[in-house]
Write an enzyme that holds these catalytic residues in place. Structure first.
Site, short mmCIF file in Angstrom:
data_model
loop_
_atom_site.label_atom_id
_atom_site.label_comp_id
_atom_site.label_asym_id
_atom_site.label_seq_id
_atom_site.Cartn_x
_atom_site.Cartn_y
_atom_site.Cartn_z
N SER A 258 57.15 4.56 72.04
CA SER A 258 55.84 4.70 71.39
C SER A 258 55.28 3.31 71.15
O SER A 258 56.04 2.33 71.11
CB SER A 258 56.02 5.42 70.05
OG SER A 258 54.86 5.30 69.26
N TYR B 51 60.14 7.52 61.77
CA TYR B 51 59.70 7.59 63.18
C TYR B 51 59.64 6.18 63.79
O TYR B 51 60.17 5.94 64.88
CB TYR B 51 58.33 8.26 63.23
CG TYR B 51 57.78 8.46 64.64
CD1 TYR B 51 58.15 9.59 65.39
CD2 TYR B 51 56.89 7.56 65.21
CE1 TYR B 51 57.64 9.79 66.67
CE2 TYR B 51 56.38 7.76 66.49
CZ TYR B 51 56.76 8.88 67.21
OH TYR B 51 56.25 9.08 68.49
P1 NAD Z 1 55.52 17.59 71.46
O1 NAD Z 1 55.80 18.02 70.07
O2 NAD Z 1 54.62 18.40 72.30
O3 NAD Z 1 56.85 17.37 72.28
C1 NAD Z 1 58.10 17.11 71.74
C2 NAD Z 1 59.08 18.02 72.41
O4 NAD Z 1 60.41 17.72 71.97
C3 NAD Z 1 58.82 19.50 72.04
O5 NAD Z 1 58.81 20.26 73.23
C4 NAD Z 1 59.99 19.85 71.16
O6 NAD Z 1 60.36 21.21 71.26
C5 NAD Z 1 61.07 18.94 71.72
N1 NAD Z 1 62.18 18.74 70.79
C6 NAD Z 1 62.12 18.50 69.46
N2 NAD Z 1 63.35 18.45 68.96
C7 NAD Z 1 64.21 18.66 70.00
C8 NAD Z 1 65.62 18.72 70.11
N3 NAD Z 1 66.40 18.57 69.04
N4 NAD Z 1 66.16 18.94 71.34
C9 NAD Z 1 65.37 19.11 72.42
N5 NAD Z 1 64.03 19.07 72.36
C10 NAD Z 1 63.47 18.86 71.17
O7 NAD Z 1 54.97 16.09 71.33
P2 NAD Z 1 54.77 14.96 72.45
O8 NAD Z 1 53.65 14.16 71.98
O9 NAD Z 1 54.72 15.55 73.80
O10 NAD Z 1 56.09 14.09 72.27
C11 NAD Z 1 56.95 13.74 73.33
C12 NAD Z 1 57.52 12.35 73.09
O11 NAD Z 1 56.46 11.40 73.16
C13 NAD Z 1 58.18 12.15 71.72
O12 NAD Z 1 59.35 11.39 71.86
C14 NAD Z 1 57.12 11.39 70.95
O13 NAD Z 1 57.68 10.60 69.93
C15 NAD Z 1 56.52 10.55 72.06
N6 NAD Z 1 55.18 10.02 71.75
C16 NAD Z 1 54.10 10.84 71.64
C17 NAD Z 1 52.86 10.30 71.36
C18 NAD Z 1 51.61 11.13 71.26
O14 NAD Z 1 50.56 10.58 70.90
N7 NAD Z 1 51.61 12.41 71.54
C19 NAD Z 1 52.73 8.93 71.18
C20 NAD Z 1 53.84 8.12 71.29
C21 NAD Z 1 55.07 8.68 71.58
#
Ligand code: NAD
Length: 267
Positions: A152, A165
């Site tokens: 991130s 986080y």
């Molecule tokens: P999201 O909530 O759609 O995706 C996260 C996924 O992880 C979900 O499908 C959830 O079911 C799964 N998950 C949670 N706990 C879990 C576990 N114990 N075992 C297996 N799967 C699990 O959100 P996203 O934005 O797609 O996030 C994906 C990644 O991207 C994360 O690591 C998040 O920190 C990172 N991220 C997202 C953003 C953003 O702006 N959306 C920015 C920076 C980083």
């Protein structure tokens, strides 16, 4: 022309929604056979599977909590049984449990570290064991294996109200770099993607209303929120031989969020 990930097996954690789903679809479109890992929603995982299959790709869903060692080992066992090996791991699963620091419970702290950081350790350890066992298969890739850690912008930007986080993503940065250094001699590449604000369920409050969206845009010089496809394209590139000399970096995909946007109009 040969597709960029033809014949390779990609395991994407947390692939039933958001960025993980976008990466799974992008990798399948480039010829990878994809393992769609999910932890809680088989329906959503099936939806991603159907989309990949309808587009002519091959994939499988596997339920596992990435913070649970036994379930991670079982997920790899099933992957090897179905597809023989794994070539690419996308360590994507993650979540937020936000709170003011002085009010944060130990549970909120532990849960975020367990999934966002320990989960990446557990999944990467098994992938690296397999890459070392199998070595390079030149017809598939110049590398013995590739790992992409979903980090991130908060591996570098402090985040009040989200200390657990931000600490987890800072940890992912050093985990990624240490693995990259340790295994580069064995032709294993480890990199991260550092997304900025991407339109997914994790941050829906930030883009849900016109007011919150306009507020968010103040942080993004390109003046648009990112989409899962923006990350999918970056992940395909990092996993492909086009990036064969790229190792131990975080590729920020953030519309310029790290450019100190507060200074845009002279500070
Ligand atoms: P999201 O909530 O759609 O995706 C996260 C996924 O992880 C979900 O499908 C959830 O079911 C799964 N998950 C949670 N706990 C879990 C576990 N114990 N075992 C297996 N799967 C699990 O959100 P996203 O934005 O797609 O996030 C994906 C990644 O991207 C994360 O690591 C998040 O920190 C990172 N991220 C997202 C953003 C953003 O702006 N959306 C920015 C920076 C980083």
């Amino acid at each position: 022309m040969k597709r960029k990930l033809e014949g390779q097996v990609a395991l994407v954690t947390g692939a039933s929604s958001g960025i993980g789903a976008g990466v799974a679809k992008a990798m399948a479109a480039e010829g990878a056979t994809v393992v769609i890992n999910y932890s809680s929603s088989p329906e959503k995982a099936e939806k991603v599977l159907n989309e990949i299959q309808r587009a002519g790709g091959t994939a499988l869903t596997i339920k596992a909590d990435v913070s649970n060692e036994k379930e991670v080992l079982a997920m790899y066992e099933e992957t090897f049984k179905q597809f023989g090996t794994v070539d690419i791991l996308v360590n994507n699963a993650g979540l937020q449990k936000d709170n003011k620091f002085h009010e944060m419970s130990l549970d909120e702290w532990n849960r975020v570290i367990a999934i966002n950081l320990t989960g990446q350790f557990l999944c990467a350890r098994e992938a690296i064991k397999e890459f070392l066992r199998r070595g390079v298969v030149p017809s598939k890739s110049k590398a013995a294996g590739k790992i992409i850690c979903m980090s991130s912008v908060h591996e570098v930007i402090p985040w009040a109200g989200h200390a657990n986080y931000a600490a987890s993503k800072g940890g992912v940065m050093m985990l990624m770099k240490s693995m990259a250094q340790e295994y580069a001699p064995m032709k294993i590449r480890v990199n991260s993607i550092g997304p900025g604000a991407i339109r997914t369920p994790i941050n829906h409050a930030a883009w849900q209303t016109p007011e919150s969206y306009n507020q968010l845009l103040k942080l993004i010089p390109q003046k648009r929120i990112g989409e899962a496809e923006d990350i999918g394209g970056a992940a395909v590139w990092l996993a492909s031989d086009d990036a064969d000399y790229v190792n131990g970096i975080t590729l920020f995909v953030d519309g310029g969020m790290l450019l100190y946007p507060g200074f845009e109009d002279n500070g």
